[in-house]
Write an enzyme that holds these catalytic residues in place. Structure first.
Site, short mmCIF file in Angstrom:
data_model
loop_
_atom_site.label_atom_id
_atom_site.label_comp_id
_atom_site.label_asym_id
_atom_site.label_seq_id
_atom_site.Cartn_x
_atom_site.Cartn_y
_atom_site.Cartn_z
N LEU A 103 0.89 -1.15 0.00
CA LEU A 103 0.00 0.00 0.00
C LEU A 103 0.93 1.21 0.00
CD1 LEU A 103 -2.71 -0.87 2.68
CD2 LEU A 103 -3.10 -0.53 0.25
N ASP A 104 0.56 2.27 -0.69
CA ASP A 104 1.40 3.47 -0.69
C ASP A 104 1.58 3.96 0.74
OD1 ASP A 104 1.36 3.33 -3.42
OD2 ASP A 104 -0.23 4.82 -3.65
N LYS A 105 2.61 4.77 0.94
CA LYS A 105 2.88 5.30 2.29
C LYS A 105 1.66 6.02 2.85
CE LYS A 105 6.05 8.20 4.86
NZ LYS A 105 7.05 9.25 4.80
#
Ligand code: URA
Length: 236
Positions: A103-105
């Site tokens: 998952l993106d930051k």
């Protein structure tokens, strides 16, 4: 057959070094016989392994559901930034867990962590088309034209083709559910950008049969239940 130190460390109660000591002190029995070495192999489905007379819960693999908060990297380690592994207990951190997909930051929600490489491979294989459902909040209302574009399959600004995906706008269109069958880099953000909008919040709700436990607050985690492990095709 697996090494005793690995098997016993899988319980999260001892490190491999501690298992070595337990063995040395004669506290580990395999079928009633004190183990000779921590490297000795045993099959926990066949042999009875006892530590101080008790049978520890040996798991072949560990599966953790994390409600990832925004601001944390989906990685196992990073010299500067906090990673999802840093959120886990020391016992779990010792078990070689890694996130299944990223998952993106700044994204939140369901993240599966495991040390079952085969399962991770299967869940991420593009051939399997494991559905992932996300909740998004955007900066301009999404509507029927956007839904139809997702349905046809979006071509990103750099020419990348995305498979048809489901977009379900909710309420005033500033919120929506998105179902993806693949996982390209920043996929939802880029798909939404191709429609002239921007994602303000992104939260993964499910991955195949695995659904985020809404009782988990941001940053909290729990082990998967036996039923969840079976359903995703893991091993107990
Ligand atoms: N799509 C994105 O853009 N980001 C994520 O983290 C997941 C899907």
């Amino acid at each position: 057959m697996e090494r005793l130190d690995k098997l016993l460390a899988s319980t999260g109660r001892w490190s491999r070094r501690e298992v070595k000591l337990l063995v040395k002190e004669g506290r580990v029995l395999v079928d009633g016989v004190p183990a000779g070495r921590a490297e000795q192999k045993a099959d926990p489905d066949v042999s009875r392994i006892l530590v101080d007379g008790e049978e520890p819960a040996i798991r072949q693999y560990t599966y953790v559901m994390l409600n990832k908060p925004a601001g944390v990297l989906s990685a196992t380690e990073d010299p500067r930034q906090e990673t999802v592994l840093d959120l886990l207990s020391p016992e779990l951190r010792r078990q070689g867990l890694f996130p299944v997909g990223r998952l993106d930051k700044d994204s939140e929600g369901l993240l599966l962590l495991t040390n079952d490489g085969e399962l991770a491979h299967r869940l991420l294989s593009p051939k399997r088309h494991v559905d992932k459902v996300y909740y998004i909040r955007v900066d301009r209302p999404l509507g029927e034209a956007d839904r139809a574009a997702f349905d046809r399959g979006i071509v990103l600004a750099d020419g990348t083709d995305c498979l048809p995906a489901k977009l379900e706008p909710m309420g005033d269109g500033l919120e929506a559910l998105v179902t993806l069958h693949e996982g390209k880099f920043h996929q939802i953000k880029r798909m939404v950008a191709s429609r002239g909008a921007a994602v303000c919040q992104l939260k993964r709700l499910s991955m195949g049969t695995l659904v985020l436990d809404e009782r988990l607050k941001k940053g909290e985690y729990r082990l998967l239940t036996r039923e969840e492990v079976s359903k995703i095709g893991g091993k107990h």
